[in-house]
Design an enzyme around this catalytic site. Structure first.
Site, PDB file in Angstrom:
ATOM      1  N   LYS A  18      -1.946 -37.395  11.869  1.00 32.19           N
ATOM      2  CA  LYS A  18      -0.522 -37.514  11.570  1.00 32.19           C
ATOM      3  C   LYS A  18      -0.007 -38.954  11.587  1.00 32.19           C
ATOM      4  O   LYS A  18       1.016 -39.259  10.974  1.00 32.19           O
ATOM      5  CB  LYS A  18       0.289 -36.665  12.548  1.00 32.19           C
ATOM      6  CG  LYS A  18       0.165 -35.161  12.329  1.00 32.19           C
ATOM      7  CD  LYS A  18       0.883 -34.728  11.061  1.00 32.19           C
ATOM      8  CE  LYS A  18       0.992 -33.207  10.978  1.00 32.19           C
ATOM      9  NZ  LYS A  18       1.786 -32.772   9.819  1.00 32.19           N
TER      10      LYS A  18
ATOM     11  N   SER B 217      -8.695 -31.922  12.542  1.00 30.55           N
ATOM     12  CA  SER B 217      -7.389 -32.568  12.396  1.00 30.55           C
ATOM     13  C   SER B 217      -6.804 -33.165  13.667  1.00 30.55           C
ATOM     14  O   SER B 217      -6.001 -34.092  13.595  1.00 30.55           O
ATOM     15  CB  SER B 217      -6.390 -31.578  11.801  1.00 30.55           C
ATOM     16  OG  SER B 217      -6.267 -30.432  12.628  1.00 30.55           O
TER      17      SER B 217
END
Length: 416
Positions: free
Chosen positions: A54, A309
């Site tokens: 992110k 992720s």
């Protein structure tokens, strides 16, 4: 909705984020490669300093702001990982930020966000889901004329996330046949579509969602971006009720498939990665690996990338992760057991009803009446799923069986 991530803008984003985000490794997974007879590569986005990809989109978006916009400050909403990326970017660039997070966000993610943001950010816990937080953040943003840094539905965010694919293509020694990507709001998946359609159009892009929050899959099936009424928030990094309008338009046209994985399977994958590979991942970080068995035949002999992720997992969730994994594997079962109110009933249950490898892991009983039988809630862990039917048969034969709770979700949640 004509936006599609441009490869030149993605390359520009790669240059921008290089100031704060190192290239993450693309590592061979010996165990999974052997298991699936394929070349399984893990794109380790969990190894960023904020422990998720992110930071790429957040930093790219905030870096693009004008001096006037920076002066006003930024606002974001996040279930945790985007919040940390925004917090880090605000601290690094000296920009004030207000970060809205769901009230159910794991404590570890809140504390990490505070650490990365320092004095530059203010955290507001609002609502039960990302969507609740997002609505509150947008209202605050409008009232105070600040810039909203969207976690997925923004071109700059998408282009920043897309750099994951740019790196993977450059790192892989062979053409990537399949890439599996987790989908929450769809920013990373949309970004990968931009990269691979431009640089490796034969690569199949498979989106993976938790079974309890299939917002992208549902939207694609309906042909319109659809808000889910209810979701399972366990896979917090990928549990949104509505994906982005931009990301939906891209993903519906360019993803090769969107599949779902049960939360229990995700939990077992988390445990396997920790116990066998010494890799710590959060639930969303395990999604792509947990999905591989659904493509076992298609990926045989292929070059496959799984994007890991993130690794922002709270250790206090370990008990719940183990519980969900056991329930999914049919090894953990809950019953209402009716014990005869006479001395020795419990001893009889343990000695004659339980199997030699069965283990009581939960027991809740209180003698409140003089009735012939009194109920207890009992949790039993089995060694093999096939031990369940003989156990139930012995309970019924000896008049101990009251009810089986695993297939009664409302009663299960209330009692267990």
């Amino acid at each position: 909705m004509n936006y599609f991530p441009n490869i030149e803008n993605i390359r520009k984003a790669a240059g921008t984020i290089s100031a704060v985000a190192d290239t993450t490794p693309l590592l061979d997974s010996i165990r999974y490669s052997k298991l699936y007879n394929a070349n399984i590569l893990l794109k380790r986005e969990d190894l960023h300093r904020v422990r998720s990809y992110k930071i790429r989109g957040a930093f790219n978006k905030i870096s693009s702001l004008s001096a006037q916009e920076r002066q006003k400050g930024v606002v974001c909403a996040s279930a945790g990982n985007h919040a940390q990326g925004v917090a880090f970017a605000c601290n690094h660039l000296g920009i004030k930020g207000t970060i809205y997070m769901p009230s159910v966000t794991p404590k570890q993610k809140v504390e990490q966000t505070e650490m990365f943001g320092g004095d530059w950010v203010t955290i507001v816990l609002e609502g039960d889901t990302f969507d609740d937080s997002s609505k509150a953040a947008l209202q605050f943003c409008e009232e105070h004329q600040k810039v909203f840094v969207h976690p997925f539905n923004d071109p700059k965010t998408i282009e920043g996330q897309a750099t994951v694919g740019l790196e993977a293509i450059h790192q892989s020694k062979k053409t990537i046949d399949y890439i599996f990507v987790a989908i929450g709001g769809g920013g990373l998946a949309a970004g990968l579509c931009g990269v691979f359609k431009a640089l490796s159009p034969t690569t199949k892009i498979i989106g993976v969602e938790p079974a309890g929050a299939p917002s992208m899959k549902t939207s694609i099936e309906n042909g319109v971006n659809t808000e889910l009424v209810q979701i399972d928030k366990f896979v917090d990094g990928a549990a949104v009720q509505r994906v982005g309008d931009l990301t939906f338009e891209i993903c519906k046209d360019y993803l090769d498939a969107v599949i779902t994985v049960p939360e229990g399977k995700v939990c077992q994958t988390i445990l396997d990665l920790y116990n066998r590979d010494a890799i710590v991942v959060e639930p969303a970080g395990a999604l792509t690996i947990a999905a591989l068995d659904q493509y076992a035949k298609q990926i045989e002999g292929k070059n496959v990338v799984c994007v890991v992720s993130g690794s922002n997992n709270d250790i206090t969730r370990t008990a719940e992760i183990k519980e969900r994994a056991l329930l999914f594997a049919n090894l953990k079962h809950y019953f209402i057991v009716r014990f005869p109110q006479r001395p020795g009933a419990l001893k009889e249950f343990v000695a004659e009803i339980l199997g030699p490898t069965d283990d009581i892991t939960h027991f809740e009983y209180s003698k409140k009446s003089s009735k012939e039988n009194a109920p207890a809630v009992v949790g039993i862990e089995l060694k093999k799923p096939e031990d369940l039917e003989p156990l139930i048969a012995r309970m019924k034969e000896n008049n101990f069986f009251g009810d089986y709770l695993n297939n009664k979700p409302d009663l299960f949640q209330y009692l267990v």
